[in-house]
Design a protein around this motif. Structure first.
Motif, short mmCIF file in Angstrom:
data_model
loop_
_atom_site.label_atom_id
_atom_site.label_comp_id
_atom_site.label_asym_id
_atom_site.label_seq_id
_atom_site.Cartn_x
_atom_site.Cartn_y
_atom_site.Cartn_z
N MET A 1 0.89 -1.28 -0.01
CA MET A 1 0.08 -0.07 -0.05
C MET A 1 0.80 1.30 -0.05
SD MET A 1 -3.08 -0.34 0.14
CE MET A 1 -3.97 0.72 1.24
N PRO A 2 0.44 2.20 -0.85
CA PRO A 2 1.23 3.41 -0.86
C PRO A 2 1.18 4.35 0.61
CG PRO A 2 -0.72 3.79 -2.00
CD PRO A 2 -0.54 2.40 -1.62
N GLY A 3 2.18 5.19 0.80
CA GLY A 3 2.03 6.01 2.08
C GLY A 3 2.19 5.25 3.49
N GLY A 4 2.60 3.81 3.10
CA GLY A 4 2.67 3.14 4.40
C GLY A 4 1.69 2.80 5.21
N MET A 5 0.63 2.90 4.40
CA MET A 5 -1.00 2.23 4.74
C MET A 5 -0.94 0.87 4.55
SD MET A 5 -3.48 5.08 3.26
CE MET A 5 -4.84 4.41 3.93
N GLU A 6 -1.63 0.28 5.67
CA GLU A 6 -2.06 -1.38 5.62
C GLU A 6 -3.23 -1.45 5.17
OE1 GLU A 6 -2.05 -5.18 8.48
OE2 GLU A 6 -1.30 -3.46 9.28
N GLU A 7 -3.37 -2.32 3.93
CA GLU A 7 -4.64 -2.75 3.21
C GLU A 7 -5.16 -3.92 3.97
OE1 GLU A 7 -6.66 -3.64 -0.94
OE2 GLU A 7 -4.36 -4.07 -0.64
N ARG A 8 -6.26 -3.72 4.80
CA ARG A 8 -7.09 -4.95 5.55
C ARG A 8 -7.50 -5.92 4.81
NH1 ARG A 8 -8.70 0.13 8.08
NH2 ARG A 8 -7.86 0.41 10.07
N TYR A 9 -8.11 -5.39 3.51
CA TYR A 9 -8.90 -6.62 2.67
C TYR A 9 -8.30 -6.17 1.27
CZ TYR A 9 -11.74 -6.27 6.71
OH TYR A 9 -12.52 -6.03 7.75
N SER A 10 -8.28 -7.21 0.49
CA SER A 10 -8.15 -7.08 -0.97
C SER A 10 -9.20 -6.48 -1.49
CB SER A 10 -7.96 -8.38 -1.64
OG SER A 10 -9.31 -9.33 -1.73
N LYS A 11 -9.13 -6.08 -2.88
CA LYS A 11 -10.20 -5.31 -3.42
C LYS A 11 -11.46 -6.20 -3.47
CE LYS A 11 -11.62 -2.84 -7.70
NZ LYS A 11 -11.21 -2.52 -8.93
N ALA A 12 -11.40 -7.32 -3.69
CA ALA A 12 -12.40 -8.46 -3.89
C ALA A 12 -13.24 -8.53 -2.59
CB ALA A 12 -11.89 -9.69 -4.61
N GLU A 13 -12.24 -8.65 -1.44
CA GLU A 13 -12.87 -8.88 -0.14
C GLU A 13 -13.64 -7.82 0.32
OE1 GLU A 13 -9.56 -11.87 1.95
OE2 GLU A 13 -9.23 -9.56 1.86
N THR A 14 -13.00 -6.27 -0.21
CA THR A 14 -13.87 -4.94 0.24
C THR A 14 -15.23 -5.01 -0.50
OG1 THR A 14 -11.91 -3.86 0.66
CG2 THR A 14 -13.75 -2.60 0.18
N LEU A 15 -15.12 -5.32 -1.76
CA LEU A 15 -16.34 -5.53 -2.50
C LEU A 15 -17.40 -6.62 -2.10
CD1 LEU A 15 -17.66 -4.21 -4.79
CD2 LEU A 15 -16.84 -5.94 -6.41
N ALA A 16 -16.98 -7.65 -1.65
CA ALA A 16 -17.66 -8.74 -1.11
C ALA A 16 -18.47 -8.47 0.32
CB ALA A 16 -17.08 -9.82 -0.88
N LEU A 17 -17.65 -7.68 1.18
CA LEU A 17 -18.19 -7.15 2.73
C LEU A 17 -18.98 -6.03 2.24
CD1 LEU A 17 -14.89 -7.14 4.48
CD2 LEU A 17 -17.01 -8.78 5.03
N ARG A 18 -18.71 -5.15 1.28
CA ARG A 18 -19.93 -4.28 0.99
C ARG A 18 -21.21 -4.54 0.46
NH1 ARG A 18 -19.25 1.68 -1.19
NH2 ARG A 18 -21.36 2.18 -2.18
#
Length: 474
Positions: A1-18
């Protein structure tokens, strides 16, 4: 992740949770391939892979995404205090003083709330309390907010619910659109003609024993297709509405705070002789922080207070929100963002005007400052909306890391309303990409372009093959 941020979920996981936890009526941009945005700066947004997108649509991040001065003001105040407006605090009165200084003198009383919808809902309450009337005149294709009272006065929304969805206290006047409307650019006085339509509604309403509380209009229609009312229209409408015991509400939620460049408020385009009775503000006011405001006259405010019902808003006018609001006003002034809106907006309009001369798909270019619409048509004479082409273009621009949207009643108007730090280089870059895409569409569909007359002549001598492109809905 840019800027030192940690991505909690993959894009697919984020979409599924949404899809699992967020209501299905809450839509995303580019539904076939939605963006996952993780940070933003200035006029740019970044996805989870670090790809940079030029933001041409975000009128909420008014002075630029993540503006350091605004962030500092918010953080500093949050470290000290955040509470409600029943306690005295300098931020509240200082912000009210600074904000009303940008308006005509009689607009001097503020009510701070948390969203454009809250502001417009409160404006209706003020209007109805003033003379005890109930009916509201709104415009075709208008959108004023998502709460029940505002869906009722937003044809942009209630028309989707069926032919019987309009309430009896709501009256819809023609949109003062001189390109697509009832009275067009060739009319000798479209402002008066459109105002007369409002007068007719008032007269008919009174015959039926009803009374007008308010006329409400966006100072320039945004969802309605970037429509700029002809000068003089608001003055005449206000005259008719006030004579009927109503008030004029100017909705500046989308277009206020210097976006038009030459003025701080879009209603000022009508001239110095026009002053609304109520002005509502939202989106850009807090640069992304949820806040909004209703400003009105002392007379209307006192009438509202005379009801005996206290108005209290838990978060409206809190010290943090007011600190942010003050910071936004200061950035607009210090960075000359109004001047930038004029300079870049004029340049953008010039570039787009060149595209109109070149491309038959471009029917109309309209705008002021950094509020610009490009009306795409299949036929310039008939002005047939090019809805499919507009949506195709939006998706192709996204592939090239440019975020633009299409709106209007036919979803064929390209909408420019970027952060106010948008540059001439940004404008040139976007229009160059649009030029290429329009050429591709026109060549694929056999439309004659300014640079391809001979090719069109060949088309007339034989059957032209038409390019089919997939339409992906936003």
């Amino acid at each position: 992740m840019p800027g030192g941020m940690e991505e909690r979920y993959s894009k697919a996981e984020t979409l599924a949770l949404r899809r699992k936890h967020i209501g299905p009526s809450c839509k995303v941009f580019f539904a076939k391939d939605p963006l996952k945005i993780v940070r933003a700066q200035g006029q740019y947004m970044f996805d989870e892979t670090g790809e940079k997108y030029l933001d041409c649509i975000n009128n909420v991040a008014h002075v630029g995404h993540s503006h350091p001065y605004v962030i500092k003001a918010a953080t500093k105040q949050m470290e000290l205090l955040n509470t409600n407006s029943r306690f005295l605090h300098d931020n509240l009165v200082q912000y009210a003083q600074r904000l009303t200084a940008t308006l005509p003198e009689k607009l001097s009383v503020c009510y701070f709330v948390n969203s454009g919808s809250e502001a417009n809902d409160l404006a209706l309450r003020l209007a109805r309390q003033y003379h005890g009337h109930q009916d509201v005149i709104t415009l075709e294709n208008a959108y004023h907010g998502h709460v029940t009272s505002l869906i009722d006065i937003s044809p942009y929304k209630f028309n989707q619910l069926g032919k019987d969805s309009k309430k009896e206290f709501v009256h819809v006047a023609p949109s003062p659109d001189i390109y697509r409307g009832k009275y067009r650019e060739d009319h000798p006085d479209p402002a008066s003609a459109y105002a007369e339509e409002v007068k007719k509604i008032i007269e008919e309403t009174q015959k039926n024993g009803r009374k007008i509380a308010a006329f409400i209009a966006e100072s320039m229609q945004s969802c309605g297709g970037q429509v700029i009312p002809p000068v003089g229209y608001f003055q005449k409408v206000a005259e008719y509405v006030r004579a009927a015991g109503g008030v004029f509400i100017a909705d500046e939620v989308q277009v206020g705070f210097g976006r038009i460049g030459k003025h701080f408020w879009a209603f000022q385009l009508q001239g110095e002789d026009f002053v609304p009775d109520i002005v509502t503000m939202g989106k850009p006011i807090g640069n992304g922080h949820p806040m909004s405001c209703v400003v009105t006259t002392r007379e209307i405010a006192e009438s509202f207070g005379a009801s005996g019902l206290e108005y209290f808003n838990t978060f409206g006018g809190n010290p943090v929100s007011c600190a942010i609001g003050l910071a936004v006003l200061e950035v607009i002034e210090k960075e000359d963002l109004q001047g930038n809106a004029t300079r870049v907006g004029n340049y953008l309009l010039e570039l787009l005007a060149e595209q109109k001369e070149k491309h038959p798909l471009v029917g109309d270019i309209r705008g002021v400052g950094l509020f610009v619409g490009v009306d795409l048509v299949k036929d310039q004479q008939k002005r047939t909306p090019a809805t499919a082409e507009a949506l195709h273009l939006i998706y192709k621009l996204k592939e090239q890391k440019i975020l633009l949207s299409a709106d209007g009643p036919h979803r064929n108007v390209l909408k420019f309303k970027p952060p106010m730090c948008f540059t001439m280089e940004n404008a040139k870059h976007v229009v160059e990409k649009i030029d290429v895409l329009l050429t591709e569409i026109e060549e694929a569909t056999g439309m004659k372009t300014g640079n391809d007359i001979s090719a069109n002549a060949q088309c007339k001598r034989k059957v032209c093959s038409f390019f089919f492109f997939p339409i992906l809905f936003i």
